[in-house]
Design a protein around this motif. Structure first.
Motif, short mmCIF file in Angstrom:
data_model
loop_
_atom_site.label_atom_id
_atom_site.label_comp_id
_atom_site.label_asym_id
_atom_site.label_seq_id
_atom_site.Cartn_x
_atom_site.Cartn_y
_atom_site.Cartn_z
N UNK A 154 -46.61 7.93 6.47
CA UNK A 154 -47.72 8.79 6.09
C UNK A 154 -47.31 9.69 4.93
N UNK A 155 -46.05 10.06 4.85
CA UNK A 155 -45.56 10.97 3.81
C UNK A 155 -45.03 10.27 2.57
N UNK A 156 -44.41 9.12 2.74
CA UNK A 156 -43.67 8.53 1.62
C UNK A 156 -44.15 7.14 1.21
N UNK A 157 -45.32 6.72 1.75
CA UNK A 157 -45.82 5.37 1.45
C UNK A 157 -44.70 4.36 1.74
N UNK A 158 -44.38 3.50 0.77
CA UNK A 158 -43.32 2.51 1.01
C UNK A 158 -42.15 2.71 0.05
N UNK A 159 -41.96 3.95 -0.45
CA UNK A 159 -40.98 4.18 -1.51
C UNK A 159 -39.54 4.27 -0.99
N UNK A 160 -39.33 4.48 0.30
CA UNK A 160 -37.99 4.84 0.77
C UNK A 160 -36.91 3.85 0.35
N UNK A 161 -37.08 2.58 0.67
CA UNK A 161 -36.04 1.59 0.36
C UNK A 161 -35.84 1.47 -1.15
N UNK A 162 -36.93 1.52 -1.91
CA UNK A 162 -36.83 1.45 -3.37
C UNK A 162 -36.10 2.66 -3.92
N UNK A 163 -36.39 3.85 -3.37
CA UNK A 163 -35.71 5.06 -3.83
C UNK A 163 -34.22 5.01 -3.51
N UNK A 164 -33.87 4.45 -2.35
CA UNK A 164 -32.45 4.30 -2.02
C UNK A 164 -31.76 3.37 -3.03
N UNK A 165 -32.45 2.33 -3.42
CA UNK A 165 -31.88 1.42 -4.42
C UNK A 165 -31.78 2.11 -5.78
N UNK A 166 -32.79 2.92 -6.11
CA UNK A 166 -32.73 3.69 -7.36
C UNK A 166 -31.51 4.61 -7.36
N UNK A 167 -31.29 5.27 -6.25
CA UNK A 167 -30.14 6.16 -6.13
C UNK A 167 -28.84 5.39 -6.36
N UNK A 168 -28.74 4.22 -5.74
CA UNK A 168 -27.52 3.43 -5.90
C UNK A 168 -27.35 2.96 -7.35
N UNK A 169 -28.43 2.57 -8.00
CA UNK A 169 -28.32 2.14 -9.39
C UNK A 169 -27.72 3.24 -10.27
N UNK A 170 -28.14 4.47 -10.00
CA UNK A 170 -27.61 5.60 -10.76
C UNK A 170 -26.19 5.93 -10.32
N UNK A 171 -25.99 6.05 -9.01
CA UNK A 171 -24.69 6.44 -8.50
C UNK A 171 -23.59 5.44 -8.81
N UNK A 172 -23.92 4.16 -8.80
CA UNK A 172 -22.89 3.14 -9.06
C UNK A 172 -22.38 3.23 -10.49
#
Length: 339
Positions: free
Chosen positions: A310-328
């Motif tokens: 209800x709060x985040x739609x379906x972004x969670x897994x994509x956002x985690x991948x975004x974080x990894x792309x940057x962090x890596x």
């Protein structure tokens, strides 16, 4: 003779862990980067991702696992090829105690290590979209100072926080600006993604606002750590006021529950100049699309870490991948000696 060999092999297997631990205590293993996510969903690999999974799968899988005295119950320190990862637990107490326990473990040498706090959070309205990734330049403690209940305020105000300078040393941590700039230069053009459902969700929440439907980006910001999962326009106004009051180099961007506490621990250990905070947005810090406190927190069971929140739609897994792309990108530069 065969029986003797079998017994000898069994005995060797039993004492090997103790011998190995003694060896690492006497000759501490050099760590180049310590990754500190706050929680994981399910397993460390192979299922719906939490804050740790992508980092674990790509840097730590197949490495060594260690119990840490004083760490979070049941959590392991994962170590492989100069990279370490520890899931700290959520909240300021858990994260600061976990970070301290790991960094003081005599089996490991963190004297030159970079410490990366990674995870998700809620973000400010007006310029941030869910899926954005932030390199933080400063950390603020939301709870230090004075907070009033708006029902007891005697003057009309959008804010209910009052600055108390006696807390400043603990409540505001400016990160090393040269390191922040170097990290941001590395990652500012990393290509990150959103989902169509998330874009539509943001469009419905902020109709007609161009900023709400833009593509996600890697940005600089200030993060505000609270002892609770707050939400709402008044608390957002407090967070904005804090960033302005402390003179943070970048505007308030994200709310979470750990980063300033880890910063305080690192400051005491003389490691704050090697602290990097990388956070991704998985929800906004105001109520949207008809949600309210009673509905979200008393009326339904909703998890941000899902494909239908209800709060985040379906972004969670994509956002985690975004974080990894940057962090890596940052981790690879550390390991290559180019940061």
């Amino acid at each position: 003779m065969r029986r003797f060999i079998v017994v000898a092999l069994v005995f060797a297997a039993l004492i090997a862990p103790a011998v190995a631990e003694t060896a690492t205590t006497e000759n501490p293993e050099k760590i180049e980067v310590l990754i500190l996510p706050k929680f994981e969903n399910g397993e460390m690999a192979g299922d719906f991702p939490g804050e740790a999974q992508y980092y674990y799968e790509n840097y730590l899988a197949g490495g060594e696992e260690y119990d840490v005295k004083g760490g979070y119950p049941g959590h392991k320190l994962y170590v492989k090829d100069g990279v370490a990862l520890y899931v700290t637990g959520m909240g300021k107490v858990n994260s600061s105690m976990s970070a301290t326990a790991v960094l003081l473990d005599p089996r490991f040498d963190f004297s030159d290590a970079y410490i990366i706090s990674t995870g998700c959070g809620g973000t400010a309205t007006g310029y941030i979209v869910m899926g954005d990734v932030f390199v933080m330049s400063a950390c603020i403690d939301y709870d230090l100072g004075h907070h009033a209940d708006p029902r007891e305020m005697t003057i009309a105000s959008d804010t209910t926080w009052f600055h108390d300078a006696s807390y400043d040393d603990a409540s505001y941590k400016l990160l090393d600006q040269d390191l922040v700039s170097a990290v941001y230069d590395l990652v500012k053009d990393v290509d990150i993604e959103t989902t169509e459902k998330t874009r539509n969700f943001m469009a419905a929440a902020f109709p007609g606002a161009d900023w709400a439907v833009r593509d996600p980006e890697v940005l600089l910001g200030t993060t505000v750590s609270g002892d609770n999962y707050w939400k709402g326009a008044y608390d957002e106004a407090n967070a904005r006021l804090m960033a302005e009051t402390y003179g943070a180099p970048d505007p308030y961007a994200m709310s979470e529950m750990e980063d300033v506490a880890i910063a305080a621990a690192l400051d005491r250990l003389g490691m704050l100049d090697r602290y990097i905070v990388i956070r991704d947005s998985v929800n906004m810090d105001v109520f949207m699309n008809g949600a309210n406190p009673e509905y979200l927190w008393a009326g339904i069971e909703d998890s941000l870490a899902s494909a239908d929140s209800v709060e985040s739609a379906d972004i969670f897994a994509t956002a985690m991948e975004n974080n990894y792309k940057v962090g890596s990108v940052v981790i690879d530069a550390i390991l290559a000696g180019t940061l």
